[in-house]
Scaffold this active site. Structure first.
Site, mmCIF file in Angstrom:
data_model
loop_
_atom_site.group_PDB
_atom_site.id
_atom_site.type_symbol
_atom_site.label_atom_id
_atom_site.label_comp_id
_atom_site.label_asym_id
_atom_site.label_seq_id
_atom_site.Cartn_x
_atom_site.Cartn_y
_atom_site.Cartn_z
ATOM 1 N N SER A 55 -13.530 69.600 19.347
ATOM 2 C CA SER A 55 -14.074 68.998 20.451
ATOM 3 C C SER A 55 -14.242 69.925 21.518
ATOM 4 C CB SER A 55 -13.147 67.812 21.170
ATOM 5 O OG SER A 55 -13.744 67.426 22.447
ATOM 6 N N TYR A 65 -5.387 64.760 24.354
ATOM 7 C CA TYR A 65 -6.453 64.850 23.707
ATOM 8 C C TYR A 65 -6.664 66.527 23.643
ATOM 9 C CZ TYR A 65 -11.248 64.316 21.658
ATOM 10 O OH TYR A 65 -12.038 64.320 21.192
#
Ligand SMILES: NC(=O)c1ccc[n+]([C@@H]2O[C@H](COP(=O)([O-])OP(=O)(O)OC[C@H]3O[C@@H](n4cnc5c(N)ncnc54)[C@H](O)[C@@H]3O)[C@@H](O)[C@H]2O)c1
Length: 256
Positions: free
Chosen positions: A140, A153
Site C-alpha cells: 500500500s 495498518y
C-alpha cells in the site's frame, strides 16, 4: 493470451481488488485458485467469473495450518502454482497511537503480516522446486508513508515491503520473481470502511478529502491495480524482482 493454462492463486479473492485481478487473469486464459474467509462471499464473487477452471478455497490467511492447507489443495488440484497474488488484508481500527490497542495491532499484523508471511513460506517452497513462478504482494502507499490514525495498518504494510524484498533475494537464484504493488486509495469496500472510520457520518467528505490528495483527483479502480498485478506476474516483467510499484495517480511526485 499471457497466462494460457497457467495456475494463479489469489488470496482476498472475494474483495474488490481480488475479484478484479481474478477476472483479469481469467481473460488471459489462467486457471484460478481463489482464497477468502467466507465460502458464501467467495461463491458470490466467483459467479461473475468466466475462467478455464476455478477452485474455491475457504481459509483464514492468518492461520498457518489453513494456509498450508490452501496451498496444498491448489497443488493437489492443478499440480503446480505459477502465480501467487498475496493480497488479503484488513484496515483495522482508526486510532492515534496514544489510543491504539494491542488487540487492534495484533489483529492487523495477524492478517497483513503473518498472512503474507505464511503465504510466502508455503507457496515459495513449491515455486522453488518448480524453478519458476511469480509472486505479487499487495502492500500500500501506507507501506511507504505515514497516515494518522492508521499506525497498525501502516506498520503492517511497511513489513510487507520488507518481506517482499527479502523473499525476492532468497528466490532470485531459482528463477522466481517477487514484487509488490503499493496503491493509494482504491475504490473498494476497504475505502468505504476507512472513510467511515475517519469521519463517521461525514464519510462522503472524507472521500473528497482523500481523493483531493491525489493529483489525478480520484481513487484508483480495482481494475487498474489488477492490470499492474498481471503485468508484474507476466513474462513482460522478466527482469523485475524485489520491486514495489507505486500506483497512485501521481501522489509520489508530490514529495521527495
Ligand atoms: N482499497 C484500498 O484503498 C487499498 C489501498 C492499498 C492497498 N490495499 C490492499 O489491497 C488488498 C485488498 O484490499 P481491497 O481493497 O480489495 O479490500 P476488500 O475489503 O474489498 O477485500 C479484502 C478481502 O480480503 C479478505 N480477507 C480479510 N481478512 C482475511 C483473512 N484473514 N483470510 C482470508 N481472507 C481475508 C476479505 O474477506 C475480503 O474479501 C488489501 O491487502 C489492502 O490492504 C487496498
Amino acid at each position: 493470451m499471457l497466462f494460457n493454462n497457467k495456475v494463479v492463486l489469489i488470496t482476498g479473492a472475494a474483495g474488490g481488488i481480488g475479484i478484479a485481478v481474478a477476472k483479469a487473469f481469467a481473460k488471459e486464459g489462467a486457471k484460478l485458485a481463489l482464497v477468502d474467509l467466507k465460502r458464501e462471499t467467495l461463491e458470490k464473487a466467483a459467479e461473475s467469473l468466466e475462467a478455464e477452471d476455478t477452485l474455491l478455497l475457504t481459509a483464514n490467511v492468518g492461520n498457518e495450518n489453513e494456509v498450508k492447507e490452501y496451498v496444498q489443495k491448489t497443488k493437489d488440484h492443478y499440480g503446480r502454482i505459477d502465480v501467487f497474488i498475496n493480497n488479503a488484508g484488513i484496515n483495522g481500527e482508526f486510532k492515534n497511537i496514544t489510543e491504539q490497542t494491542e488487540e487492534n495491532f495484533k489483529n492487523v499484523f495477524g492478517v497483513n503480516v503473518m498472512g503474507v508471511f505464511y503465504g510466502l513460506k508455503y507457496v515459495l517452497k513449491i515455486m522453488k522446486e518448480q524453478k519458476s513462478g511469480s509472486v505479487v504482494n499487495t502492500a500500500s502507499n501506507g507501506g511507504l508513508l505515514g497516515a494518522p490514525g492508521m499506525s497498525a495498518y501502516v506498520a503492517s504494510k511497511h513489513a510487507v515491503i520488507g518481506l517482499n524484498k527479502t523473499a525476492a533475494l532468497e528466490m532470485a537464484e531459482y528463477g522466481v520473481r517477487v514484487n509488490a504493488v503499493a496503491p493509494s486509495g482504491v475504490n473498494t469496500e476497504m475505502m468505504r470502511r476507512i472513510e467511515k472510520n475517519a469521519m463517521g457520518e461525514r464519510a462522503e467528505e472524507a472521500r473528497k478529502t482523500f481523493e483531493a490528495s491525489v493529483p489525478m483527483n480520484r481513487y484508483a479502480t480495482a481494475e487498474e491495480i489488477a492490470d499492474l498485478m498481471v503485468f508484474l506476474s507476466s513474462g513482460k516483467a522478466s527482469f523485475i524482482s524485489g520491486a514495489y510499484y507505486r500506483i497512485d495517480g501521481g501522489q509520489a511526485a508530490t514529495s521527495v
